[in-house]
Design a protein around this motif. Sequence first.
Motif, PDB file in Angstrom:
ATOM      1  N   SER A  12      -4.920   4.520   3.909  1.00 44.28           N
ATOM      2  CA  SER A  12      -4.288   3.253   3.524  1.00 44.28           C
ATOM      3  C   SER A  12      -5.272   2.096   3.618  1.00 44.28           C
ATOM      4  O   SER A  12      -5.294   1.214   2.758  1.00 44.28           O
ATOM      5  N   ALA A  20      -2.132   0.488  -4.701  1.00 45.23           N
ATOM      6  CA  ALA A  20      -1.961  -0.780  -4.000  1.00 45.23           C
ATOM      7  C   ALA A  20      -1.656  -1.831  -5.061  1.00 45.23           C
ATOM      8  O   ALA A  20      -2.253  -1.811  -6.139  1.00 45.23           O
ATOM      9  N   ILE A  75       0.873  -1.171   0.000  1.00 51.45           N
ATOM     10  CA  ILE A  75       0.000   0.000   0.000  1.00 51.45           C
ATOM     11  C   ILE A  75       0.909   1.220   0.000  1.00 51.45           C
ATOM     12  O   ILE A  75       1.744   1.385   0.899  1.00 51.45           O
TER      13      ILE A  75
END
Length: 175
Positions: A143, A50, A43
């Motif tokens: 994230s 990602a 990530i």
Amino acid sequence: MSSEQPSNKKKNQFTILKDDSTDGHGGYGIGAISLENVSPVIIDPNEDRAFVDMGAMHARSEVERRVKFLPNKDEVPNGKLYWIVWVTVSKKEEGAYYHGVAGSEVRVDRSIKRAYKSMPEHVNHMDKSLKGKVIVDHMDDHSKKLLGDFLRDFNEEMWKNSAEELKQALSESLK
């Protein structure tokens, strides 16, 4: 130049070493834990992306190359944040699903060619992922959203078959 670009979709695959340590050869690795269904997802909240990078299995991912790792985060004060998320895939009657997901922090400062990561944390998180645990509470919301979007987009059926705990842990960041 060709206007055709190769699709990134084909490069991102949840597969891993296909060494069956119980195949009867009797050599090194008998009785060792199988990492057959674990894939590291990187990530990168800095670039909003990602991706699967199997190099992370041996600390050779795109973000880990060409830097020296230090055990103290304070020694990399300007490090960019990345997460290596250990994703374990399993099967049940309904089909494949994301069994375990555990994120581990990495900080990289390319300007000084130094980086930070806690090896014990990475090993423990990989182990927890193999055991079906979801460990993402310490990750920032952006994230977690990138990870949730990636897992859903990668395989919607696997996402649907996954535990509510995982869906909630990664969907909270969408609110």
